[in-house]
Design a protein around this motif. Sequence first.
Motif, PDB file in Angstrom:
ATOM      1  N   VAL A  58      31.703 114.820  88.146  1.00 12.20           N
ATOM      2  CA  VAL A  58      30.516 116.415  86.831  1.00 12.20           C
ATOM      3  C   VAL A  58      29.298 115.647  85.928  1.00 12.20           C
ATOM      4  CG1 VAL A  58      31.398 117.934  85.259  1.00 12.20           C
ATOM      5  CG2 VAL A  58      33.083 117.389  87.101  1.00 12.20           C
ATOM      6  N   LEU A  59      28.601 115.691  85.774  1.00 12.96           N
ATOM      7  CA  LEU A  59      27.787 115.111  84.723  1.00 12.96           C
ATOM      8  C   LEU A  59      27.243 117.060  84.328  1.00 12.96           C
ATOM      9  CD1 LEU A  59      25.110 113.480  84.624  1.00 12.96           C
ATOM     10  CD2 LEU A  59      23.540 115.042  86.551  1.00 12.96           C
ATOM     11  N   ILE A  60      26.508 116.696  83.298  1.00 12.45           N
ATOM     12  CA  ILE A  60      26.292 117.691  81.735  1.00 12.45           C
ATOM     13  C   ILE A  60      24.926 116.910  81.219  1.00 12.45           C
ATOM     14  CG2 ILE A  60      26.794 118.934  80.174  1.00 12.45           C
ATOM     15  CD1 ILE A  60      30.298 118.732  80.426  1.00 12.45           C
ATOM     16  N   HIS A  61      23.812 118.097  81.360  1.00 11.11           N
ATOM     17  CA  HIS A  61      22.969 117.272  80.780  1.00 11.11           C
ATOM     18  C   HIS A  61      22.411 118.402  80.239  1.00 11.11           C
ATOM     19  CE1 HIS A  61      20.102 118.439  83.710  1.00 11.11           C
ATOM     20  NE2 HIS A  61      21.028 117.978  84.433  1.00 11.11           N
ATOM     21  N   PRO A  62      20.751 117.901  78.889  1.00  9.63           N
ATOM     22  CA  PRO A  62      21.011 119.240  78.540  1.00  9.63           C
ATOM     23  C   PRO A  62      19.376 119.666  79.657  1.00  9.63           C
ATOM     24  CG  PRO A  62      20.646 117.352  76.721  1.00  9.63           C
ATOM     25  CD  PRO A  62      20.805 117.405  78.036  1.00  9.63           C
ATOM     26  N   ARG A  79      38.363 123.024  90.199  1.00 11.02           N
ATOM     27  CA  ARG A  79      37.408 123.717  89.142  1.00 11.02           C
ATOM     28  C   ARG A  79      35.923 123.868  89.859  1.00 11.02           C
ATOM     29  NH1 ARG A  79      40.569 121.126  84.987  1.00 11.02           N
ATOM     30  NH2 ARG A  79      41.207 122.497  83.701  1.00 11.02           N
ATOM     31  N   ILE A  80      34.848 125.176  90.417  1.00 11.29           N
ATOM     32  CA  ILE A  80      33.641 125.253  90.070  1.00 11.29           C
ATOM     33  C   ILE A  80      32.988 125.992  89.486  1.00 11.29           C
ATOM     34  CG2 ILE A  80      32.595 125.972  92.676  1.00 11.29           C
ATOM     35  CD1 ILE A  80      35.984 126.887  94.038  1.00 11.29           C
ATOM     36  N   PRO A  81      31.579 125.530  89.363  1.00 12.65           N
ATOM     37  CA  PRO A  81      30.723 126.054  88.669  1.00 12.65           C
ATOM     38  C   PRO A  81      30.468 127.138  89.833  1.00 12.65           C
ATOM     39  CG  PRO A  81      29.871 123.978  89.003  1.00 12.65           C
ATOM     40  CD  PRO A  81      31.347 124.457  90.074  1.00 12.65           C
ATOM     41  N   VAL A  82      30.095 128.329  88.131  1.00 12.24           N
ATOM     42  CA  VAL A  82      29.745 129.765  88.697  1.00 12.24           C
ATOM     43  C   VAL A  82      28.708 129.785  88.405  1.00 12.24           C
ATOM     44  CG1 VAL A  82      30.358 132.021  90.055  1.00 12.24           C
ATOM     45  CG2 VAL A  82      32.489 129.594  90.151  1.00 12.24           C
ATOM     46  N   ASP A  83      27.577 130.592  88.566  1.00  9.92           N
ATOM     47  CA  ASP A  83      26.491 131.355  88.230  1.00  9.92           C
ATOM     48  C   ASP A  83      27.238 132.558  87.790  1.00  9.92           C
ATOM     49  OD1 ASP A  83      23.621 132.602  88.408  1.00  9.92           O
ATOM     50  OD2 ASP A  83      23.057 130.722  87.516  1.00  9.92           O
ATOM     51  N   PHE A  84      26.670 132.755  86.658  1.00  7.24           N
ATOM     52  CA  PHE A  84      27.406 134.231  86.422  1.00  7.24           C
ATOM     53  C   PHE A  84      25.867 134.432  85.807  1.00  7.24           C
ATOM     54  CE2 PHE A  84      29.055 137.900  84.202  1.00  7.24           C
ATOM     55  CZ  PHE A  84      29.650 138.653  85.151  1.00  7.24           C
ATOM     56  N   ASP A  85      25.205 136.090  86.458  1.00  7.83           N
ATOM     57  CA  ASP A  85      23.589 136.366  86.099  1.00  7.83           C
ATOM     58  C   ASP A  85      23.295 135.559  84.155  1.00  7.83           C
ATOM     59  OD1 ASP A  85      23.790 138.755  86.395  1.00  7.83           O
ATOM     60  OD2 ASP A  85      25.062 139.095  85.156  1.00  7.83           O
ATOM     61  N   GLY A  86      22.731 134.010  85.170  1.00  4.38           N
ATOM     62  CA  GLY A  86      22.137 133.239  84.667  1.00  4.38           C
ATOM     63  C   GLY A  86      22.401 132.088  83.742  1.00  4.38           C
ATOM     64  N   LEU A  87      24.129 132.133  83.544  1.00  3.93           N
ATOM     65  CA  LEU A  87      25.119 131.448  82.485  1.00  3.93           C
ATOM     66  C   LEU A  87      26.054 130.674  83.342  1.00  3.93           C
ATOM     67  CD1 LEU A  87      26.504 134.159  79.654  1.00  3.93           C
ATOM     68  CD2 LEU A  87      24.647 131.680  79.672  1.00  3.93           C
ATOM     69  N   THR A  88      26.359 129.933  83.388  1.00  3.54           N
ATOM     70  CA  THR A  88      27.329 128.826  84.348  1.00  3.54           C
ATOM     71  C   THR A  88      28.315 129.162  83.673  1.00  3.54           C
ATOM     72  OG1 THR A  88      25.197 127.495  84.520  1.00  3.54           O
ATOM     73  CG2 THR A  88      28.180 126.645  85.534  1.00  3.54           C
ATOM     74  N   LEU A  89      29.495 129.887  84.024  1.00  2.00           N
ATOM     75  CA  LEU A  89      31.089 129.635  83.978  1.00  2.00           C
ATOM     76  C   LEU A  89      31.788 128.976  85.174  1.00  2.00           C
ATOM     77  CD1 LEU A  89      30.902 132.872  83.535  1.00  2.00           C
ATOM     78  CD2 LEU A  89      31.011 131.662  81.812  1.00  2.00           C
ATOM     79  N   VAL A  90      33.012 128.466  84.557  1.00  2.00           N
ATOM     80  CA  VAL A  90      33.764 127.764  85.395  1.00  2.00           C
ATOM     81  C   VAL A  90      35.099 128.460  85.418  1.00  2.00           C
ATOM     82  CG1 VAL A  90      35.130 125.745  85.662  1.00  2.00           C
ATOM     83  CG2 VAL A  90      33.269 125.599  84.119  1.00  2.00           C
ATOM     84  N   ALA A  91      35.312 128.572  87.378  1.00  2.00           N
ATOM     85  CA  ALA A  91      36.450 129.207  88.039  1.00  2.00           C
ATOM     86  C   ALA A  91      36.934 128.121  88.729  1.00  2.00           C
ATOM     87  CB  ALA A  91      35.974 129.702  89.053  1.00  2.00           C
ATOM     88  N   PHE A  92      38.070 128.272  88.866  1.00  2.00           N
ATOM     89  CA  PHE A  92      39.458 127.799  89.164  1.00  2.00           C
ATOM     90  C   PHE A  92      39.671 127.960  90.949  1.00  2.00           C
ATOM     91  CE2 PHE A  92      40.327 127.013  85.272  1.00  2.00           C
ATOM     92  CZ  PHE A  92      40.586 126.083  84.770  1.00  2.00           C
TER      93      PHE A  92
END
Length: 104
Positions: A58-62, A79-92
């Motif tokens: 997992v990589l997190i950067h500005p 855990r899977i990152p999901v784009d929700f209207d421009g916000l990244t949320l994490v789904a299981f």
Amino acid sequence: MASVTVLCTTSVPDHVRGALTRWMIEPTPGLYVGTLSARVRDELWRVVSASIESGAAVLIHPEQNEQGYMLRTAGERRRIPVDFDGLTLVAFRPEEFQKPTERI
């Protein structure tokens, strides 16, 4: 401009860990932190994601977005990152879709 980058790895080959420690510190096993340019960060991520084998990263950067950061993943993770209207949320991922693990 250089900025702080965080990279978390699980079960990656030793040569990948060695490449990461040339650019970043490893304060705890599998967690890398460093101040990298976008070019170096993207090249490291290319190497990590191409060499992941059975591991995960997992990589997190500005980033210039609403949250102020970008999240990238490689390998099999629950855990899977999901784009929700421009916000990244994490789904299981549901457990029935998980690979069965061997019990000893």
